[in-house]
Design an enzyme around this catalytic site. Sequence first.
Site, short mmCIF file in Angstrom:
data_model
loop_
_atom_site.label_atom_id
_atom_site.label_comp_id
_atom_site.label_asym_id
_atom_site.label_seq_id
_atom_site.Cartn_x
_atom_site.Cartn_y
_atom_site.Cartn_z
N ASN A 205 0.86 -1.19 0.00
CA ASN A 205 0.00 0.00 0.00
C ASN A 205 0.89 1.24 0.00
O ASN A 205 2.11 1.13 0.19
CB ASN A 205 -0.93 -0.05 1.22
CG ASN A 205 -0.13 -0.03 2.52
OD1 ASN A 205 0.49 0.95 2.86
ND2 ASN A 205 -0.13 -1.16 3.22
N ASP A 274 -4.16 -6.25 5.04
CA ASP A 274 -5.22 -7.04 5.67
C ASP A 274 -5.29 -8.45 5.10
O ASP A 274 -5.83 -9.35 5.72
CB ASP A 274 -6.58 -6.36 5.45
CG ASP A 274 -6.66 -5.05 6.21
OD1 ASP A 274 -6.22 -5.02 7.37
OD2 ASP A 274 -7.14 -4.05 5.63
N LYS A 284 10.06 -17.11 -9.24
CA LYS A 284 9.20 -16.15 -9.92
C LYS A 284 8.14 -16.92 -10.69
O LYS A 284 8.48 -17.81 -11.47
CB LYS A 284 10.04 -15.29 -10.86
CG LYS A 284 9.21 -14.27 -11.61
CD LYS A 284 10.07 -13.47 -12.57
CE LYS A 284 9.19 -12.53 -13.37
NZ LYS A 284 9.91 -11.84 -14.41
N PHE A 325 -4.42 3.26 14.79
CA PHE A 325 -4.70 4.25 13.74
C PHE A 325 -5.71 3.63 12.78
O PHE A 325 -5.63 2.43 12.49
CB PHE A 325 -3.41 4.60 12.98
CG PHE A 325 -2.68 5.77 13.57
CD1 PHE A 325 -2.26 5.76 14.88
CD2 PHE A 325 -2.42 6.90 12.79
CE1 PHE A 325 -1.60 6.84 15.43
CE2 PHE A 325 -1.76 7.99 13.33
CZ PHE A 325 -1.35 7.97 14.66
N LYS A 344 -14.25 0.64 15.65
CA LYS A 344 -12.92 0.01 15.63
C LYS A 344 -12.36 -0.10 17.05
O LYS A 344 -11.76 -1.10 17.42
CB LYS A 344 -11.99 0.82 14.73
CG LYS A 344 -10.64 0.16 14.53
CD LYS A 344 -9.91 0.64 13.30
CE LYS A 344 -8.59 -0.07 13.16
NZ LYS A 344 -7.87 0.25 11.95
N LYS A 348 -11.31 -3.67 18.59
CA LYS A 348 -9.89 -3.95 18.85
C LYS A 348 -9.57 -3.94 20.34
O LYS A 348 -8.44 -4.21 20.73
CB LYS A 348 -9.00 -2.90 18.15
CG LYS A 348 -9.30 -2.70 16.69
CD LYS A 348 -8.54 -3.65 15.82
CE LYS A 348 -8.82 -3.38 14.36
NZ LYS A 348 -8.10 -4.23 13.46
#
Length: 413
Positions: A205, A274, A284, A325, A344, A348
Amino acid sequence: MRILLGVSGGIAAYKTPDLVRRLKRAGHEVRVACTHSALELVSRTALETVSGEPVLFETFTPRVHAGVEHIDLASWAELALVAPATANVIAKLACGLADDFLTTVLLACPAPLWLAPGMNTRMWDHPATRANVACLVERGARLIGPDEGELACGTTGVGRMSEPERIVEALQAHHARDLVLRGRTVLVTAGATREPLDAVRFLSNPSTGRMGVAVARAALDLGARVILVHAHLGVKVPAGVEAVFASSAVAMQGAVLSHRDRADLVVMTAAVGDFMPPETAPGKVKKEDVGETWNLTLVRTPDILAGLGQDRERSGARRPLLVGFAAETAGGDQDRLLTLARQKLSRKRCDAIFANDVQVPGAGFAGDTNLGLLVFADGRVHPLGPGTKDQVASALLSEVASSPGIVAAPPLP
Ligand SMILES: Cc1cc2nc3c(=O)[nH]c(=O)nc-3n(C[C@H](O)[C@H](O)[C@H](O)COP(=O)(O)O)c2cc1C
């Protein structure tokens, strides 16, 4: 505080006896190390008289104190201040050169480094000086000045060393701050994890880790020991942290679990993938073998924050304090962002969540700024930012550091 004052050969060196006097008057112990050029511009006798200590400037001379002088002085100092810092000394420090007494002692000195540069405007503006200063600041050095004004060369511009009075004020103001995390250990995660598909491809990301690095810096600033568990970063690891590299979500979980018992506070800013491939192809994967479409099967990665929350609940422990976060897409709707943050938070089982809406300009990945809501499990909500990531990180840690969980618990040994 024990201050090592490094004086290099800028014209403002003539102001350093006054600087020493002011530092001593403010209650500091001061020892002076000079470059040879500095002693062309300020008298050694004046500095020795005001400091009450020998001025050191030769690497290979009979010892003034027993032992290896530059190492002893480097270990003695609780803070190193170079004033004036010439373009030359700044360049040497940026490169790690140690070819005279002052630069040798500074290279061996673990104490925080403060620089009060003083030089001609063109020297200050030169790309080489800019790059050297940026490099030192990136490594944790702090700058006082330079100020704008009349320069010794007869021109006016930026480059004047700040007046001794202002240098002392800047040091005093910094050290008068309440180091609310002194004696505490803060574990921060940062960066983008990579979940490998095969030997050359991965899922990741766009996180650069800037926010996490800002949190690590803010924690250092508040006096904490910092363990930075980081995945892939687009910024440098700050000086002064214990850095632990963990490339993937699973590796990060391992690193966090192996260090969490040392932590009073865990701040999870890392952008942890995730989903991951259930296994990584050893070599490869060839296009020819895949064909036109590669259907990937992905499985959930471990939820590190939720795992920490569960473990803490199961054990009945109050530590570490957990801050997560959450990058959300709330379309600019603050109420929606708050709802998502609260969901959240309870999922959590952590103490606080900093939620930002990545659809709002100035928040989120890769940029220099951030804004969002710091939502505590006890119901408190603090909007933070907009501001630079450093500003938001400091505000966040100041709020978290005043939480009952931190304030009430004695530091871990
Ligand atoms: C009168 C005089 C004034 C100087 N003032 C400065 C100054 O303010 N800042 C600076 O970077 N260099 C200044 N220089 C140049 C430095 O002294 C020179 O770069 C020297 O090599 C620096 O050595 P040092 O960094 O080891 O002290 C000055 C030179 C002279 C002759």
